[in-house]
Write a protein that holds these residues in place. Structure first.
Motif, PDB file in Angstrom:
ATOM      1  N   LEU A  65       8.930  -8.861   3.559  1.00  0.00           N
ATOM      2  CA  LEU A  65       7.812  -9.681   3.583  1.00  0.00           C
ATOM      3  C   LEU A  65       7.037  -9.413   4.996  1.00  0.00           C
ATOM      4  O   LEU A  65       5.901  -9.934   4.981  1.00  0.00           O
ATOM      5  CB  LEU A  65       8.323 -11.349   3.317  1.00  0.00           C
ATOM      6  CG  LEU A  65       9.081 -11.494   2.144  1.00  0.00           C
ATOM      7  CD1 LEU A  65       9.524 -12.940   1.940  1.00  0.00           C
ATOM      8  CD2 LEU A  65       7.882 -11.465   1.001  1.00  0.00           C
ATOM      9  N   SER A  66       7.692  -9.081   5.935  1.00  0.00           N
ATOM     10  CA  SER A  66       7.338  -8.989   7.237  1.00  0.00           C
ATOM     11  C   SER A  66       7.691  -7.477   7.916  1.00  0.00           C
ATOM     12  O   SER A  66       8.371  -7.527   8.838  1.00  0.00           O
ATOM     13  CB  SER A  66       7.847  -9.880   8.144  1.00  0.00           C
ATOM     14  OG  SER A  66       7.360  -9.886   9.631  1.00  0.00           O
ATOM     15  N   PRO A  67       6.927  -6.584   7.356  1.00  0.00           N
ATOM     16  CA  PRO A  67       7.359  -5.139   7.668  1.00  0.00           C
ATOM     17  C   PRO A  67       6.753  -4.916   9.014  1.00  0.00           C
ATOM     18  O   PRO A  67       5.731  -5.532   9.266  1.00  0.00           O
ATOM     19  CB  PRO A  67       6.954  -4.337   6.653  1.00  0.00           C
ATOM     20  CG  PRO A  67       5.559  -5.045   6.039  1.00  0.00           C
ATOM     21  CD  PRO A  67       6.033  -6.431   6.059  1.00  0.00           C
ATOM     22  N   ILE A  68       7.437  -3.833   9.862  1.00  0.00           N
ATOM     23  CA  ILE A  68       6.867  -3.397  11.080  1.00  0.00           C
ATOM     24  C   ILE A  68       6.018  -2.104  10.735  1.00  0.00           C
ATOM     25  O   ILE A  68       6.474  -1.337  10.150  1.00  0.00           O
ATOM     26  CB  ILE A  68       7.829  -3.124  12.095  1.00  0.00           C
ATOM     27  CG1 ILE A  68       8.569  -4.042  12.571  1.00  0.00           C
ATOM     28  CG2 ILE A  68       7.183  -2.525  13.272  1.00  0.00           C
ATOM     29  CD1 ILE A  68       9.627  -3.951  13.633  1.00  0.00           C
ATOM     30  N   GLU A  69       4.558  -2.476  10.681  1.00  0.00           N
ATOM     31  CA  GLU A  69       3.607  -1.205  10.644  1.00  0.00           C
ATOM     32  C   GLU A  69       4.133  -0.323  11.550  1.00  0.00           C
ATOM     33  O   GLU A  69       4.042  -0.804  12.727  1.00  0.00           O
ATOM     34  CB  GLU A  69       2.113  -1.673  10.532  1.00  0.00           C
ATOM     35  CG  GLU A  69       1.859  -2.376   9.473  1.00  0.00           C
ATOM     36  CD  GLU A  69       0.521  -2.754   9.099  1.00  0.00           C
ATOM     37  OE1 GLU A  69      -0.374  -2.270   9.524  1.00  0.00           O
ATOM     38  OE2 GLU A  69       0.186  -3.862   8.530  1.00  0.00           O
ATOM     39  N   SER A  70       3.878   1.155  11.390  1.00  0.00           N
ATOM     40  CA  SER A  70       4.062   2.139  12.524  1.00  0.00           C
ATOM     41  C   SER A  70       3.450   3.426  12.012  1.00  0.00           C
ATOM     42  O   SER A  70       2.776   3.224  10.705  1.00  0.00           O
ATOM     43  CB  SER A  70       5.618   2.375  12.573  1.00  0.00           C
ATOM     44  OG  SER A  70       6.029   2.916  11.442  1.00  0.00           O
ATOM     45  N   PRO A  71       3.307   4.372  12.672  1.00  0.00           N
ATOM     46  CA  PRO A  71       2.618   5.435  12.179  1.00  0.00           C
ATOM     47  C   PRO A  71       3.613   6.312  11.478  1.00  0.00           C
ATOM     48  O   PRO A  71       3.123   7.626  10.955  1.00  0.00           O
ATOM     49  CB  PRO A  71       2.045   6.388  13.506  1.00  0.00           C
ATOM     50  CG  PRO A  71       3.223   5.749  14.694  1.00  0.00           C
ATOM     51  CD  PRO A  71       3.604   4.620  14.215  1.00  0.00           C
ATOM     52  N   TYR A  72       4.928   6.041  11.371  1.00  0.00           N
ATOM     53  CA  TYR A  72       5.829   6.834  10.652  1.00  0.00           C
ATOM     54  C   TYR A  72       5.791   6.878   9.058  1.00  0.00           C
ATOM     55  O   TYR A  72       5.511   5.690   8.446  1.00  0.00           O
ATOM     56  CB  TYR A  72       7.266   6.442  11.175  1.00  0.00           C
ATOM     57  CG  TYR A  72       7.383   6.492  12.621  1.00  0.00           C
ATOM     58  CD1 TYR A  72       7.190   7.450  13.333  1.00  0.00           C
ATOM     59  CD2 TYR A  72       7.747   5.177  13.586  1.00  0.00           C
ATOM     60  CE1 TYR A  72       7.116   7.478  14.649  1.00  0.00           C
ATOM     61  CE2 TYR A  72       7.739   5.072  14.801  1.00  0.00           C
ATOM     62  CZ  TYR A  72       7.459   6.218  15.367  1.00  0.00           C
ATOM     63  OH  TYR A  72       7.664   6.387  16.765  1.00  0.00           O
ATOM     64  N   LEU A  73       6.002   8.155   8.485  1.00  0.00           N
ATOM     65  CA  LEU A  73       6.459   8.117   7.113  1.00  0.00           C
ATOM     66  C   LEU A  73       7.752   8.614   6.842  1.00  0.00           C
ATOM     67  O   LEU A  73       7.936   8.916   5.565  1.00  0.00           O
ATOM     68  CB  LEU A  73       5.301   9.035   6.451  1.00  0.00           C
ATOM     69  CG  LEU A  73       3.957   8.664   6.396  1.00  0.00           C
ATOM     70  CD1 LEU A  73       2.914   9.506   6.259  1.00  0.00           C
ATOM     71  CD2 LEU A  73       3.795   7.263   5.581  1.00  0.00           C
ATOM     72  N   PHE A  74       8.512   8.874   7.805  1.00  0.00           N
ATOM     73  CA  PHE A  74       9.821   9.483   7.646  1.00  0.00           C
ATOM     74  C   PHE A  74      10.838   8.762   8.512  1.00  0.00           C
ATOM     75  O   PHE A  74      10.575   8.394   9.694  1.00  0.00           O
ATOM     76  CB  PHE A  74      10.002  10.908   7.917  1.00  0.00           C
ATOM     77  CG  PHE A  74       9.065  11.719   6.933  1.00  0.00           C
ATOM     78  CD1 PHE A  74       9.242  12.234   5.784  1.00  0.00           C
ATOM     79  CD2 PHE A  74       7.612  11.946   7.298  1.00  0.00           C
ATOM     80  CE1 PHE A  74       8.392  12.802   4.900  1.00  0.00           C
ATOM     81  CE2 PHE A  74       6.747  12.674   6.537  1.00  0.00           C
ATOM     82  CZ  PHE A  74       6.960  13.063   5.161  1.00  0.00           C
ATOM     83  N   TYR A  75      12.113   8.626   8.165  1.00  0.00           N
ATOM     84  CA  TYR A  75      13.267   8.346   8.830  1.00  0.00           C
ATOM     85  C   TYR A  75      14.605   9.006   8.639  1.00  0.00           C
ATOM     86  O   TYR A  75      14.685   9.282   7.369  1.00  0.00           O
ATOM     87  CB  TYR A  75      13.319   6.674   8.823  1.00  0.00           C
ATOM     88  CG  TYR A  75      13.738   6.149   7.240  1.00  0.00           C
ATOM     89  CD1 TYR A  75      15.042   6.050   7.374  1.00  0.00           C
ATOM     90  CD2 TYR A  75      12.946   5.979   6.535  1.00  0.00           C
ATOM     91  CE1 TYR A  75      15.277   5.604   5.976  1.00  0.00           C
ATOM     92  CE2 TYR A  75      13.096   5.901   5.308  1.00  0.00           C
ATOM     93  CZ  TYR A  75      14.497   5.391   4.837  1.00  0.00           C
ATOM     94  OH  TYR A  75      14.699   4.947   3.605  1.00  0.00           O
ATOM     95  N   LEU A  76      15.469   9.021   9.515  1.00  0.00           N
ATOM     96  CA  LEU A  76      16.657   9.476   9.101  1.00  0.00           C
ATOM     97  C   LEU A  76      17.712   8.642  10.102  1.00  0.00           C
ATOM     98  O   LEU A  76      17.462   7.824  11.013  1.00  0.00           O
ATOM     99  CB  LEU A  76      16.979  10.744   9.114  1.00  0.00           C
ATOM    100  CG  LEU A  76      16.893  11.501  10.491  1.00  0.00           C
ATOM    101  CD1 LEU A  76      18.113  11.155  11.270  1.00  0.00           C
ATOM    102  CD2 LEU A  76      16.788  12.857  10.295  1.00  0.00           C
ATOM    103  N   THR A  77      18.970   8.374   9.502  1.00  0.00           N
ATOM    104  CA  THR A  77      20.023   7.480  10.246  1.00  0.00           C
ATOM    105  C   THR A  77      21.096   8.667  10.699  1.00  0.00           C
ATOM    106  O   THR A  77      21.476   9.478   9.634  1.00  0.00           O
ATOM    107  CB  THR A  77      20.723   6.521   9.499  1.00  0.00           C
ATOM    108  OG1 THR A  77      19.775   5.729   8.653  1.00  0.00           O
ATOM    109  CG2 THR A  77      21.499   5.466  10.415  1.00  0.00           C
ATOM    110  N   ALA A  78      20.977   8.756  11.796  1.00  0.00           N
ATOM    111  CA  ALA A  78      22.059   9.525  12.598  1.00  0.00           C
ATOM    112  C   ALA A  78      23.423   9.135  12.238  1.00  0.00           C
ATOM    113  O   ALA A  78      23.723   8.300  11.958  1.00  0.00           O
ATOM    114  CB  ALA A  78      21.862   9.914  14.071  1.00  0.00           C
ATOM    115  N   PRO A  79      24.470  10.152  12.314  1.00  0.00           N
ATOM    116  CA  PRO A  79      25.879   9.693  12.039  1.00  0.00           C
ATOM    117  C   PRO A  79      26.168   8.532  13.131  1.00  0.00           C
ATOM    118  O   PRO A  79      27.287   7.596  12.642  1.00  0.00           O
ATOM    119  CB  PRO A  79      26.749  11.015  12.526  1.00  0.00           C
ATOM    120  CG  PRO A  79      25.824  12.080  12.113  1.00  0.00           C
ATOM    121  CD  PRO A  79      24.508  11.640  12.523  1.00  0.00           C
TER     122      PRO A  79
END
Length: 171
Positions: free
Chosen positions: A135-149
């Motif tokens: 309901l309250s996303p953070i808008e950003s210029p990103y379209l990709f993400y990953l989580t490191a170990p």
């Protein structure tokens, strides 16, 4: 997706159906009023819960949930595949570390690597933090993400930068 995760004090003789009813009633007591109060989304209640259920498994903090929510919502709006590992983990009941390239080819409507949009149902029961993140996303210029170990998130604007992050943080 509609069983609200909360702390419940139940009598020892409570039956499983009674507990399920209690959890579902709590969901409808808490979540719809929150959605109505926010009133800034075009998603249906089921879509909100489905997206929140993905966030619950994809992110690990309020900030990461809100950022990933913004990314996934931007991908939905742009007609991109979500490519959320959590949806494959749900179908295969297999942890992320054990997923293979072949797993990402599995033909199931929950495979967000193959099918556009949200999966047909939630993949878990999201908590308030994940629901609020939808309901309250953070808008950003990103379209990709990953989580490191180590649990840190790395974001990218382009596929090429995302591939660099994969090489840097996951190889």
């Amino acid at each position: 997706g509609f069983l609200f995760p909360d702390t419940y004090f139940v009598p020892p003789d409570f039956t499983a159906p009674e507990l399920l009813t209690l959890m579902r009633e709590q969901f409808y007591t808490v979540v719809p009023p929150l959605v109505q109060k926010t009133n800034n989304t075009s998603y249906s209640l089921t879509e909100i819960v489905t997206l929140a259920s993905i966030l619950e498994r994809e992110a690990n903090s309020e900030e990461s949930m809100r950022l990933v929510s913004g990314i996934l919502q931007a991908r939905l709006e742009d007609g991109m595949l979500l490519q959320a590992d959590a949806t494959i983990e749900y179908v295969l009941d297999k942890p992320l570390q054990e997923l293979t390239a072949a797993d990402l080819e599995r033909d199931t409507p929950y495979n967000t690597y193959l099918y556009q949009g949200l999966p047909p149902t939630p993949i878990g029961n999201p908590g308030l933090t994940a629901i609020r993140a939808v309901l309250s996303p953070i808008e950003s210029p990103y379209l990709f993400y990953l989580t490191a170990p180590d649990g840190t998130f790395h974001y990218a604007r382009t596929y090429e930068a995302h591939m660099e992050n994969i090489q840097k943080y996951l190889q």
